[in-house]
Design a protein around this motif. Structure first.
Motif, PDB file in Angstrom:
ATOM      1  N   LEU A  17       0.833  -1.203   0.000  1.00 22.40           N
ATOM      2  CA  LEU A  17       0.000   0.000   0.000  1.00 22.40           C
ATOM      3  C   LEU A  17       0.870   1.257   0.000  1.00 22.40           C
ATOM      4  O   LEU A  17       0.558   2.236  -0.674  1.00 22.40           O
ATOM      5  CB  LEU A  17      -0.938   0.000   1.199  1.00 22.40           C
ATOM      6  N   TYR A  18       1.983   1.211   0.725  1.00 29.06           N
ATOM      7  CA  TYR A  18       2.880   2.368   0.761  1.00 29.06           C
ATOM      8  C   TYR A  18       3.524   2.603  -0.605  1.00 29.06           C
ATOM      9  O   TYR A  18       3.654   3.735  -1.052  1.00 29.06           O
ATOM     10  CB  TYR A  18       3.958   2.189   1.831  1.00 29.06           C
ATOM     11  N   GLU A  21       0.907   4.035  -2.915  1.00 26.83           N
ATOM     12  CA  GLU A  21       0.708   5.447  -2.582  1.00 26.83           C
ATOM     13  C   GLU A  21       1.855   6.285  -3.150  1.00 26.83           C
ATOM     14  O   GLU A  21       1.624   7.321  -3.783  1.00 26.83           O
ATOM     15  CB  GLU A  21       0.625   5.629  -1.078  1.00 26.83           C
ATOM     16  N   TYR A  28      -2.945   6.159   1.108  1.00 31.76           N
ATOM     17  CA  TYR A  28      -2.980   4.877   1.813  1.00 31.76           C
ATOM     18  C   TYR A  28      -4.397   4.567   2.286  1.00 31.76           C
ATOM     19  O   TYR A  28      -4.918   3.476   2.050  1.00 31.76           O
ATOM     20  CB  TYR A  28      -2.007   4.934   2.996  1.00 31.76           C
ATOM     21  N   SER A  29      -5.034   5.542   2.941  1.00 28.16           N
ATOM     22  CA  SER A  29      -6.381   5.308   3.485  1.00 28.16           C
ATOM     23  C   SER A  29      -7.405   5.091   2.369  1.00 28.16           C
ATOM     24  O   SER A  29      -8.327   4.292   2.523  1.00 28.16           O
ATOM     25  CB  SER A  29      -6.810   6.476   4.374  1.00 28.16           C
ATOM     26  N   ARG A  32      -6.942   1.541   1.120  1.00 28.07           N
ATOM     27  CA  ARG A  32      -7.517   0.613   2.112  1.00 28.07           C
ATOM     28  C   ARG A  32      -9.036   0.571   2.013  1.00 28.07           C
ATOM     29  O   ARG A  32      -9.645  -0.497   2.072  1.00 28.07           O
ATOM     30  CB  ARG A  32      -7.129   1.022   3.543  1.00 28.07           C
TER      31      ARG A  32
END
Length: 112
Positions: A17-18, A21, A28-29, A32
């Motif tokens: 995810l990082y 991003e 990131y959020s 998610r």
């Protein structure tokens, strides 16, 4: 005799995810929440969540700049979706194309 294996050039590339991003695919959020909502496929490896680069690229869609406040026509969004699917689809054999045409109604003789 020792058995050797060739590296598979079709092996999908996964991003954390990082990494996704940092590559500009979203916060990131946001990533998610898309995964939690089922909008973006992902896999879990241990405690880490990974996303296939191919899925991120398919999820991203071209930005359309409109000079008016009107929303793009649904046909336009559909065309973008079709273009993404076709671009990421594997090559089909002639038999597979015939079967697909039959299923989608492109071969009326098959339905008679």
């Amino acid at each position: 005799m020792a058995r050797t294996t060739r590296p598979n050039v079709d092996t999908p590339q996964y991003l954390s995810l990082y990494e996704a991003e940092a590559a500009g695919y979203g916060a990131y959020s946001t990533l998610r929440s898309w995964i939690a909502a089922g909008r973006l496929p992902a896999v879990r490896t241990g405690r880490r969540i990974k996303i296939r680069l191919e899925d991120l690229e398919a999820f991203a869609r071209p930005a359309v700049v409109h000079h008016s406040e009107a929303k793009p026509a649904p046909e336009t969004e559909l065309n973008f979706a079709i273009a993404r699917i076709v671009a990421n689809a594997p090559r089909l054999t002639e038999r597979q194309r015939e079967q697909l045409a039959s299923i989608l109604g492109g071969n009326e003789a098959a339905h008679a």
